[in-house]
Scaffold this active site. Structure first.
Site, PDB file in Angstrom:
ATOM      1  N   GLU A 275       1.799  -0.608  -5.103  1.00  0.00           N
ATOM      2  CA  GLU A 275       0.773   0.385  -5.419  1.00  0.00           C
ATOM      3  C   GLU A 275       1.466   1.745  -5.346  1.00  0.00           C
ATOM      4  OE1 GLU A 275      -3.133   2.745  -3.929  1.00  0.00           O
ATOM      5  OE2 GLU A 275      -1.399   2.387  -2.685  1.00  0.00           O
TER       6      GLU A 275
ATOM      7  N   ASP B 124       0.836  -1.200   0.000  1.00  0.00           N
ATOM      8  CA  ASP B 124       0.000   0.000   0.000  1.00  0.00           C
ATOM      9  C   ASP B 124       0.873   1.253   0.000  1.00  0.00           C
ATOM     10  OD1 ASP B 124      -2.750   1.084   0.342  1.00  0.00           O
ATOM     11  OD2 ASP B 124      -1.865   1.953   2.149  1.00  0.00           O
TER      12      ASP B 124
END
Ligand code: NOJ
Length: 546
Positions: free
Chosen positions: A271, A210
């Site tokens: 990401e 993330d």
């Protein structure tokens, strides 16, 4: 394992499970591990190679679980560690690999470390795990600088010191309940290596990282300009104080060493919302992460020129570091592709929530989404499918305001509705409570008629999006993985046509008029019907054997 099987990810199709909305096995209105285990055969039959499961850790769920209170456990709403182990074993038994989601930029404010930081003194080792600063102004009652949270509002929050006095401020790129870690602190670095080890030892095959372009910050930078509409204009700020800083790469080199020390080696997917693609390529150099989501492609407009530009750029830039491209149309942060492509204006925007505005023609959007699915699955490299994409689910644009859960809604002063519209629980059956999602309701309301888009309805309709994806995923295994995109010259700027090896051609007509198919032996698969005289209509993709 052979070298080739270690490289499985280079060409893999990875299915994203937003666990809270996938399948509810316990009847509490929220998806869970039990529900996912029940549905593993469905995912196996779909033909994907791996699953990426969104965060399932203990969390107050202020940001859908990206606010983690304990990185080594599972929220009781989703299950427990023994169920996770059973899931891993069952998935592996079906040949499905499992990636989890690691959230290293921040924790929840319910995390033990953050509670300790609040209880400790300024300057203490407990505070040093996060980013605490004194405020500006005579009484320190102004934030240390003007930096903005991605979700809206200031990126600083003031605390009350243990003695009751107004205190220091802590930094949070996202919600106020998501304090950022201080990655210049070796204790933080060691802790995350240990967390990765914990899950790898349990048998997890890899991680989606993330905000992989976050973590490292330069807190000495001055105020920066921001756009009141919400997001910081991230990529356009050169030398951004908290995104895409060079120092992050050293962290990933250490993470890669750890992943490579396992047999089989474990995998990382970044990401990272960075631009231009050259910056993204830095994350997937051969001693760093394995692959990265291609958000440039996700944001491309439904136009032949933009798609071709994105395909060419992605392939070329990633090849320069030896990494495969990836293709992604949807995830839990962006508008569903049926809705996005159903708008007149499909032009790109930012990575969070809505990409464009304007009326939506869902029939048109679904037609294009079918064509886009076949295009994506014909390209070399990895591909991602977000749960429900294979059913053609649209964005739910009219969720009642009191149902909205995304922190973006409140933090933007109720100007941006946020990302709940793509997170509505899946319909599995045509009728019944929560359309087969669970036995008792769903945490976000499902629209009336949601059952018409269910797995049950799709199974019964040979022309459904689900059957199209299943067939495409099966046939994709025969497309020679190592063969690059070899563009075929067609004198129509609205047509994309390319070869992969000698035997396979993909053609997409994005223009207003039907076009003739190139020479072929056999039509393998179509996203929509040909015209009566065998032409490829508007917004349609064909796979051909030549
Ligand atoms: C990206 C995640 O995909 C998104 O859902 C989340 O809100 C932010 N990172 C913060 O963790």
């Amino acid at each position: 394992m052979t070298q080739a099987s270690h490289d499985w990810w280079r060409n893999a199709v990875i299915y994203q499970v937003y666990i809270r909305s996938f399948a509810d096995g316990t009847g509490d209105g929220e998806g869970d591990i039990a529900g996912l285990r029940n549905r593993l055969p469905y995912l196996h039959d779909l033909g994907v190679d791996a699953l990426w499961i969104n965060p399932w850790y203990p969390s107050p769920l202020n940001d859908g679980g990206y606010d983690v209170a304990d990185f080594r456990d599972i929220d009781p709403r989703f299950g427990d560690l023994s169920q996770a182990k059973a899931l891993l074993d069952e998935a592996h038994g079906l040949g499905l690999r499992i990636l989890l989601d690691i959230v290293p930029n921040h924790s929840s404010w319910d995390h033990e470390w953050f509670k300790q930081a609040l209880a400790a003194e300024p300057g203490s080792p407990e505070r040093a795990r996060y980013i605490f600063r004194d405020g500006r102004g005579p009484n320190g009652d102004e934030p240390p600088n003007n930096w903005r949270s991605v979700f809206g509002g200031s990126a600083w929050e003031r605390i009350t010191e243990p003695d009751g006095s107004p205190g220091q401020w802590y930094f949070h790129i996202f919600d106020v309940s998501q304090p950022d870690f201080d990655w210049s602190n070796p204790e933080v670095r060691a802790e995350f290596l240990d967390i990765l080890r914990f899950w790898f030892d349990l048998g997890v095959d890899g991680f989606r990282i993330d905000v992989a372009h976050g973590m490292v910050k330069d807190m000495t930078k001055p105020d920066i300009p921001y756009d009141e509409s919400g997001l910081l204009d991230r990529p356009k700020i050169a030398d951004h104080p908290f995104f895409d800083r060079d120092g992050v790469h050293e962290i990933y080199r250490g993470w890669r060493e750890l992943a490579d020390s396992y047999d089989p080696p474990r995998l990382y997917v970044a990401e990272a919302w960075v631009e231009p693609p050259e910056r993204l390529a830095r994350y997937v150099r051969d001693d760093e992460l394995h692959s990265a989501f291609n958000f440039d492609y996700l944001k491309a407009a439904w136009s032949a020129s933009d798609l071709r530009r994105s395909i060419d750029e992605s392939v070329t830039v990633l090849a320069s570091v030896g990494a495969p491209a990836t293709w992604v149309l949807e995830n839990h942060d962006v508008e569903r592709v049926v809705t996005r492509y159903g708008r007149e204006v499909t032009a790109a925007g930012e990575g969070s929530s809505r990409i464009a505005d304007g009326p939506v023609d869902e029939r048109l959007g679904r037609h294009r989404a079918r064509a886009a699915g076949l295009l994506m699955l014909a390209l070399p490299g990895g591909a991602y499918i977000y749960q429900g994409q294979e059913l053609g689910l649209p964005e739910v644009l009219d969720l009642p305001e009191d149902a909205l859960q995304d922190p973006v809604w409140e933090r933007s002063g109720r100007t941006r509705r946020g990302r709940d519209g793509c997170r509505v629980p899946l319909p599995w059956t045509i009728d019944g409570p929560s359309y087969g999602f669970g036995s008792d309701g769903s945490w976000l309301p499902q629209p009336d008629g949601w059952g018409a888009l269910s797995v049950e309805a799709a199974e019964a309709d040979p022309g459904s999006m689900l059957h199209l994806y299943r067939t495409a995923l099966r046939m994709r295994r025969d497309i020679p993985a190592a063969e690059p995109v070899d563009w075929i010259q067609v004198d129509n700027p609205d047509v994309l046509a390319f070869r992969r090896g000698t035997g396979f051609v993909c053609v997409v007509n994005l223009g207003a008029q039907p076009v003739a198919l190139p020479d072929h032996r056999q039509v393998l698969l179509l996203s929509g019907e040909l015209t009566e005289d065998g032409m490829l209509p508007t917004d349609t993709t064909a796979w051909l054997a030549t």
